[in-house]
Scaffold this active site. Sequence first.
Site, PDB file in Angstrom:
ATOM      1  CG  ASP A   1      -1.873   7.820   0.880  1.00 29.69           C
ATOM      2  OD1 ASP A   1      -0.869   7.916   0.673  1.00 29.69           O
ATOM      3  OD2 ASP A   1      -2.380   7.763  -0.158  1.00 29.69           O
TER       4      ASP A   1
ATOM      5  CG  ASP B   1      -1.722   0.977   1.513  1.00 31.08           C
ATOM      6  OD1 ASP B   1      -2.392   1.723   0.426  1.00 31.08           O
ATOM      7  OD2 ASP B   1      -1.851   1.904   2.199  1.00 31.08           O
TER       8      ASP B   1
END
Length: 231
Positions: free
Chosen positions: A12, A10
């Site tokens: 953020d 991922d």
Amino acid sequence: MARIEAVLLDLDGTLLDSIPDLADAANAMRVELGLSPLRLDVVATFVGKGVDNLVRRALAGSLEGDLADTDLYARGREAFFRHYHRVNGEKALVFDGVVPGLIAMRDQGLKLAVVTNKPTEFTLPLLQRTGLAGFFPVVVCGDTCARRKPDPDQVLHACEQLGVAPGRAVTIGDSINDAQAGRSAGTRVLAVPYGYNEGMDVRMLDVDGIVDTLVDAVRRIDEWNREANAA
């Protein structure tokens, strides 16, 4: 237990602390529309399910994002995109352990991909501006597939692009969206505790382990692979 050959990360809250930029854009949007700014820690809880949900939540000032005014949403979305293009990457910081972790993963021959709900128009410049782009031959964004995390589509697409079966990949993220997407796709799942997770405790997630940094994730993957070799 199959060997791990790929790592799907991922963006953020896992690789980058992008909340300062997102909060600046969200608050610039709110002020432009006559609303008062929100605290940075409040905006942090709104991150995780894509920009459109962030805009709704920021306009409503709540995690539920209840917003019946479609005209306000349309104006808010246009304003947010405009302001975020201006500030994207200005204050974003790479979390501790990310660069050495990525280097170690690459040195071990692991294939790397970013899987994020952020749109392509923000993701690619952000990776470039933070110096992370070179680690990732595959980047799957929020507008790459028909459905975003927590659906498994993006994870499955990343595995296909890397040429790796989902059972030989691990998804690493900071939120329930990452955990559910990875689990549904059939990858193993690790979580980092320093991200956002919409204000929830990461220990509540259905994951195969919680790792303090990506360096610790490398150690966990190495343990799994040694167990696979010994089996």
